[in-house]
Design an enzyme around this catalytic site. Structure first.
Site, PDB file in Angstrom:
ATOM      1  N   ASP A  98       0.861  -1.179   0.000  1.00 33.58           N
ATOM      2  CA  ASP A  98       0.000   0.000   0.000  1.00 33.58           C
ATOM      3  C   ASP A  98       0.900   1.232   0.000  1.00 33.58           C
ATOM      4  O   ASP A  98       2.100   1.125   0.268  1.00 33.58           O
ATOM      5  CB  ASP A  98      -0.880  -0.007   1.251  1.00 33.58           C
ATOM      6  CG  ASP A  98      -1.827   1.186   1.302  1.00 33.58           C
ATOM      7  OD1 ASP A  98      -2.375   1.550   0.246  1.00 33.58           O
ATOM      8  OD2 ASP A  98      -2.013   1.767   2.386  1.00 33.58           O
ATOM      9  N   TYR A 116      -0.356   8.645  -2.533  1.00 32.47           N
ATOM     10  CA  TYR A 116      -0.255   8.503  -3.986  1.00 32.47           C
ATOM     11  C   TYR A 116      -1.360   9.291  -4.710  1.00 32.47           C
ATOM     12  O   TYR A 116      -1.163   9.765  -5.831  1.00 32.47           O
ATOM     13  CB  TYR A 116      -0.390   7.035  -4.389  1.00 32.47           C
ATOM     14  CG  TYR A 116       0.814   6.159  -4.140  1.00 32.47           C
ATOM     15  CD1 TYR A 116       1.923   6.621  -3.432  1.00 32.47           C
ATOM     16  CD2 TYR A 116       0.832   4.862  -4.627  1.00 32.47           C
ATOM     17  CE1 TYR A 116       3.014   5.799  -3.206  1.00 32.47           C
ATOM     18  CE2 TYR A 116       1.929   4.026  -4.416  1.00 32.47           C
ATOM     19  CZ  TYR A 116       3.020   4.495  -3.709  1.00 32.47           C
ATOM     20  OH  TYR A 116       4.096   3.675  -3.504  1.00 32.47           O
ATOM     21  N   GLY A 117      -2.527   9.367  -4.092  1.00 37.16           N
ATOM     22  CA  GLY A 117      -3.718   9.905  -4.745  1.00 37.16           C
ATOM     23  C   GLY A 117      -3.509  11.153  -5.577  1.00 37.16           C
ATOM     24  O   GLY A 117      -3.884  11.188  -6.746  1.00 37.16           O
ATOM     25  N   ASN A 177      -5.898   1.585  -3.159  1.00 36.86           N
ATOM     26  CA  ASN A 177      -6.960   1.847  -4.130  1.00 36.86           C
ATOM     27  C   ASN A 177      -6.453   2.593  -5.358  1.00 36.86           C
ATOM     28  O   ASN A 177      -6.877   2.328  -6.480  1.00 36.86           O
ATOM     29  CB  ASN A 177      -8.091   2.646  -3.465  1.00 36.86           C
ATOM     30  CG  ASN A 177      -9.050   1.753  -2.706  1.00 36.86           C
ATOM     31  OD1 ASN A 177      -9.880   1.093  -3.313  1.00 36.86           O
ATOM     32  ND2 ASN A 177      -8.913   1.685  -1.396  1.00 36.86           N
ATOM     33  N   THR A 178      -5.527   3.542  -5.135  1.00 33.37           N
ATOM     34  CA  THR A 178      -5.011   4.337  -6.250  1.00 33.37           C
ATOM     35  C   THR A 178      -4.263   3.458  -7.242  1.00 33.37           C
ATOM     36  O   THR A 178      -4.473   3.561  -8.461  1.00 33.37           O
ATOM     37  CB  THR A 178      -4.084   5.444  -5.715  1.00 33.37           C
ATOM     38  OG1 THR A 178      -4.798   6.199  -4.737  1.00 33.37           O
ATOM     39  CG2 THR A 178      -3.639   6.364  -6.825  1.00 33.37           C
ATOM     40  N   CYS A 213     -11.635   2.966   0.627  1.00 32.31           N
ATOM     41  CA  CYS A 213     -10.355   3.483   1.123  1.00 32.31           C
ATOM     42  C   CYS A 213      -9.951   2.588   2.282  1.00 32.31           C
ATOM     43  O   CYS A 213     -10.776   2.267   3.143  1.00 32.31           O
ATOM     44  CB  CYS A 213     -10.508   4.927   1.596  1.00 32.31           C
ATOM     45  SG  CYS A 213      -9.084   5.551   2.531  1.00 32.31           S
ATOM     46  N   THR A 214      -8.689   2.187   2.294  1.00 32.15           N
ATOM     47  CA  THR A 214      -8.253   1.186   3.276  1.00 32.15           C
ATOM     48  C   THR A 214      -8.357   1.667   4.724  1.00 32.15           C
ATOM     49  O   THR A 214      -8.366   0.847   5.639  1.00 32.15           O
ATOM     50  CB  THR A 214      -6.791   0.765   3.006  1.00 32.15           C
ATOM     51  OG1 THR A 214      -6.028   1.937   2.770  1.00 32.15           O
ATOM     52  CG2 THR A 214      -6.718  -0.155   1.815  1.00 32.15           C
TER      53      THR A 214
END
Lengths: 271, 271
Positions: A15, A47-48, A79-80, A190-191
């Site tokens: 992640d 990262y988003g 997720n990104t 989202c984690t």
């Protein structure tokens, strides 16, 4: 180059930061005998907001950090990266199987919804990428997807404000408009959000089924490893092998918050 | 290398992201005739959790981005760079004068406190660096400094939640322990916090004087330029020249929130 991985090889999970620990927790819960190798790119989180070129480069680095330890599969907890660079991970890890948290959550949501109205919450970047809506509509174009960015949920989770009036007020502000759209399913995209699950559940009420992408990817991992005859035979839960690219302040307390257990040793790796 | 700057040259201001716009606003308010050149390193925000080596490299890049436009001075609007890399900026900008937001806020707080009990709020990184306490105690070792990280204030400011019950609850949680220590002065040690100034003022009450580091650095800028005979002679407020390293989602709405005016054209620069 790599030795052939076997059933006793670890499951690699990465992640952009600490959030993916919710995936580690879900996988350990579903598969307590598996060795887990986790890499959190804490030096370059988040990262988003970064460009796709940069995110794809990071995804390659993160995959390589795991491959050095000979995993039997890779789970993309970010997720990104799941949205924008899953093919990069698949290419780098080939022939190992790769699962992305986003596709797992989207698939489970499609299976669960009855009225075909699904809500998705995530960071600004995930929501703007429209990746969940895309994944859901690829499986069923009839489904209406209602998305909402919840930028305060990550810092609320990291502050451990899981049972506070302020969190409840903010959850109402973010979620009641989605409930108003008549959704019967809400994806935690989202984690970090599973940390706030109780408040989220209370806010949307019992008529809305919550899809935790971390749990969804854990279930798929179990199915996949079983089919491939790659389940570990251990019964004792091994301590996860943690790697990070920077040791953030509060990492220990975040680990306890995400994992409900004390932090094991952490290896600092350069990317 | 550089032409000699004159009174009509711009004031260069940089920050790791959009937060430094509160400094732009304060400088424009104090010195409406000055041209302002702003660089926000939005591609690499936040600086706080990064290592000192990395922050010093970024500080050099940011300074160079401004120097290409021949400013007459440089204001470091970023608390992290002010704390860890002000000498890098001074060296790169030499012989131009450089002002850091942290030192300006610390100096004003020392002038203002009567009971020598000063509170400082900022991000986790700023508070952990202890830089405000160090700057304050260098001026007066008798002063007691009480610090508190307020990680939710930045996202609350960016969400525009300036008048919400949730913000008030969180402000009480963060600030009442400082009030309990008997502080008479509270430094807003993060460029985002002036957005939440009203809630912060209400929470700490009228007995605590708020020090806005953005206003403090604007006042010092005025004094310095006046002494050096470098004040601009314009009376019409010119539009700021904005540069960013990445165009974040919501940049326009953040600009309006921080500046109370519509966003001018923005130049994308590579660092």
């Amino acid at each position: 180059m790599h030795r052939n991985p076997g059933p006793e090889s670890p499951i690699g999970i990465f992640d952009s930061g600490v959030g993916g620990l919710t995936v580690v927790k879900a996988v350990r819960h579903a598969l307590p005998g598996e060795r887990i190798l986790y890499f959190g790119d804490t030096a370059r989180v988040p990262y988003g907001p970064k460009s796709q070129v940069t995110i794809r480069r990071y995804a390659e680095d993160d995959t390589q950090a795991l491959l050095r330890h000979q995993p039997k599969m890779i789970i993309v907890a970010c997720n990104t990266v799941s949205a924008l660079a899953l093919d990069v991970v698949e290419h780098a890890a080939d022939p190992l199987p790769v699962l992305g948290v986003l596709e797992a959550g989207a698939t489970l949501a499609v299976e669960v919804t009855k009225n075909r109205r699904i809500g998705v919450i995530g960071t600004q970047a995930t929501v703007c990428s429209n990746a969940y809506a895309y994944a859901i509509n690829r499986l069923d174009p009839q489904i209406e997807v209602f998305s909402r960015a919840c930028p305060l949920f990550v810092p609320l989770a990291e502050e451990g404000m899981v049972n506070d009036e302020a969190t409840r007020l903010i959850a109402r502000q973010y979620l009641l408009p989605l409930v108003g759209e008549g959704i019967d399913t809400l994806v935690l995209g989202c984690t970090h959000y599973p940390i706030l699950r109780r408040v989220i559940e209370e806010t949307v009420g019992p008529a809305v089924r919550i899809i935790d992408s971390a749990e969804a990817v854990a279930t798929r991992t179990e199915t996949m490893l079983m089919k491939a005859g790659m389940l570990a035979s251990r019964t004792e839960p091994p301590v996860p092998h943690l790697m990070v690219s920077d040791l953030p302040q509060k990492f220990g307390s975040l680990y306890r918050l995400f994992m409900d257990s004390e932090m094991p040793d952490v290896e600092l790796v350069e990317v």
